[in-house]
Design an enzyme around this catalytic site. Structure first.
Site, PDB file in Angstrom:
ATOM      1  N   TYR A  35       1.070  -1.263  -0.073  1.00 13.17           N
ATOM      2  CA  TYR A  35      -0.161  -0.042   0.190  1.00 13.17           C
ATOM      3  C   TYR A  35       0.713   0.993  -0.067  1.00 13.17           C
ATOM      4  O   TYR A  35       1.940   1.494   0.024  1.00 13.17           O
ATOM      5  CB  TYR A  35      -0.856   0.466   1.139  1.00 13.17           C
ATOM      6  CG  TYR A  35      -0.455  -0.089   2.116  1.00 13.17           C
ATOM      7  CD1 TYR A  35       0.140   1.361   3.191  1.00 13.17           C
ATOM      8  CD2 TYR A  35       0.488  -1.027   2.949  1.00 13.17           C
ATOM      9  CE1 TYR A  35       0.392   2.292   4.387  1.00 13.17           C
ATOM     10  CE2 TYR A  35       1.120  -0.065   4.809  1.00 13.17           C
ATOM     11  CZ  TYR A  35       0.771   1.347   4.994  1.00 13.17           C
ATOM     12  OH  TYR A  35       1.568   1.069   5.885  1.00 13.17           O
TER      13      TYR A  35
ATOM     14  N   GLU B 243      12.688   2.903  14.345  1.00 18.38           N
ATOM     15  CA  GLU B 243      11.478   3.394  13.744  1.00 18.38           C
ATOM     16  C   GLU B 243      10.768   3.544  14.231  1.00 18.38           C
ATOM     17  O   GLU B 243      11.053   3.375  15.335  1.00 18.38           O
ATOM     18  CB  GLU B 243      11.775   3.946  11.753  1.00 18.38           C
ATOM     19  CG  GLU B 243      10.685   2.723  11.746  1.00 18.38           C
ATOM     20  CD  GLU B 243      10.592   1.813  10.660  1.00 18.38           C
ATOM     21  OE1 GLU B 243      10.015   2.800  10.434  1.00 18.38           O
ATOM     22  OE2 GLU B 243      10.510   1.034   9.929  1.00 18.38           O
TER      23      GLU B 243
ATOM     24  N   LYS C 232       6.458  -1.897   1.644  1.00 19.70           N
ATOM     25  CA  LYS C 232       5.432  -1.294   2.672  1.00 19.70           C
ATOM     26  C   LYS C 232       4.244  -2.200   2.451  1.00 19.70           C
ATOM     27  O   LYS C 232       3.576  -1.966   1.433  1.00 19.70           O
ATOM     28  CB  LYS C 232       5.113  -0.073   1.790  1.00 19.70           C
ATOM     29  CG  LYS C 232       4.519   1.301   2.836  1.00 19.70           C
ATOM     30  CD  LYS C 232       4.311   2.680   2.450  1.00 19.70           C
ATOM     31  CE  LYS C 232       3.313   3.212   3.410  1.00 19.70           C
ATOM     32  NZ  LYS C 232       3.801   3.494   4.855  1.00 19.70           N
TER      33      LYS C 232
ATOM     34  N   LEU D 151      11.476   1.705   7.322  1.00 19.39           N
ATOM     35  CA  LEU D 151      10.248   1.662   5.705  1.00 19.39           C
ATOM     36  C   LEU D 151      11.681   3.194   5.238  1.00 19.39           C
ATOM     37  O   LEU D 151      11.248   3.917   6.123  1.00 19.39           O
ATOM     38  CB  LEU D 151       8.970   2.195   6.023  1.00 19.39           C
ATOM     39  CG  LEU D 151       8.075   2.784   5.004  1.00 19.39           C
ATOM     40  CD1 LEU D 151       8.422   1.872   3.951  1.00 19.39           C
ATOM     41  CD2 LEU D 151       6.893   2.875   5.154  1.00 19.39           C
TER      42      LEU D 151
END
Length: 296
Positions: free
Chosen positions: A35, A181, A149, A205
């Site tokens: 996505y 993260e 992702k 990411l």
């Protein structure tokens, strides 16, 4: 909240209420999909090239055939905004799964991917960006390929919920004390005017806004270091901030109840917020630095 009825699918545009997929859908049953969330300001995409590029990289990594060629994807996404008459601030959610087929772990043969993209209003979180937020720390228990992702977000969901239950905005994730993260954003440590963040390896990411943070730092002669920092280093930070397409550049003022720096958004964070607004074309009356915006 404006209702945008037109949805882009793997075939064409349809009305929102007409979107249907079989119950044996691989995104639903396996999380077998990818996505993107793309930011829109005043009816125009921001960082569209970065998002589309990452979409196709994620698709290639998990061997999903995107229903549209890249040049057609740009056209379709533009049509999505046009058909819905988008003029304000919004987001586009785009999802692609391996398709619908009888449930089996192995890839189905001759099955077309499913795709849908829709628009939702998304006002800028101006008050939070001006005043800052709090965060907690959590073990990073996600899989090792976070650069994709993908739809496999349950660990992220649980971390975000833990933050919410403790009255915080975000959860800062770490593996054996090394910060990676956050549950839905990248995170940065500032010390002596220099920025530090985890290297863009497979276990984080590669955020689209993160890419621009590096460019903004170079533009403003701020040292940008792709070097990990530890949870225990946070107590020595002058500033801490996070970035994402929905949170933009967000100051973090407390972590696990401990104040970061002097407890106010710092000069490096403010500089990067200004760079973001300038590049995104945010009008002065919507700027977090505008007195008019502050009283809206």
């Amino acid at each position: 909240m404006t209702i945008y009825n037109h949805i882009l699918t793997e075939n064409d545009f349809i009305e929102q209420d007409d979107l249907r997929y079989p119950f044996e859908e691989r995104g639903l049953q396996f999380g077998d999909g990818i996505y993107e969330v793309i930011r829109v300001y005043d009816g125009k995409y921001y960082l569209i090239d970065e998002h589309v590029g990452r979409l196709y990289r994620s698709a290639a990594a998990v061997k999903i055939n995107v229903p549209y060629k890249k040049e057609d994807m740009y056209k379709r996404l533009d049509e999505l905004l046009e058909k819905n008459g988008v003029e304000g601030d919004a987001k586009v959610y785009l999802q692609i799964t391996r398709g619908s087929a009888p449930r089996d772990h192995a890839f189905p043969a001759d099955t077309d991917a499913n795709l849908y993209a829709y628009v939702k209003d998304l006002p800028r979180p101006t008050e939070l960006m001006r005043e800052g937020v709090t965060a907690i720390t959590q073990d990073d228990v996600r899989w090792d390929w976070c650069y994709i992702k993908s739809l496999n977000l349950l660990p992220n969901v649980l971390a975000k919920q833990a933050a919410k239950e403790q009255g915080s905005f975000e959860a800062i994730l770490h593996k054996n004390g090394e910060v990676t993260e956050c549950s839905s954003s990248n995170v940065y440590y500032v010390r002596d005017g220099s920025v530090y963040t985890h290297p863009a390896k497979k276990n984080i990411l590669h955020g689209c806004v993160r890419m621009r943070i590096e460019a903004f730092c170079n533009q403003e002669n701020i040292e940008f270091n792709e070097a990990p920092f530890l949870v225990e280093d946070i107590q020595y930070a002058d500033e801490l901030f996070l970035s994402s397409s929905t949170a933009e550049v967000m100051p973090i003022l407390k972590v696990d109840g401990q104040t970061v720096g002097d407890g106010t958004p710092g000069p490096v964070t403010r500089t990067l917020q200004k760079c973001y607004e300038e590049e995104a074309g945010i009008p002065e009356n919507k700027s977090i630095f505008s007195s008019q915006s502050a009283t809206d």
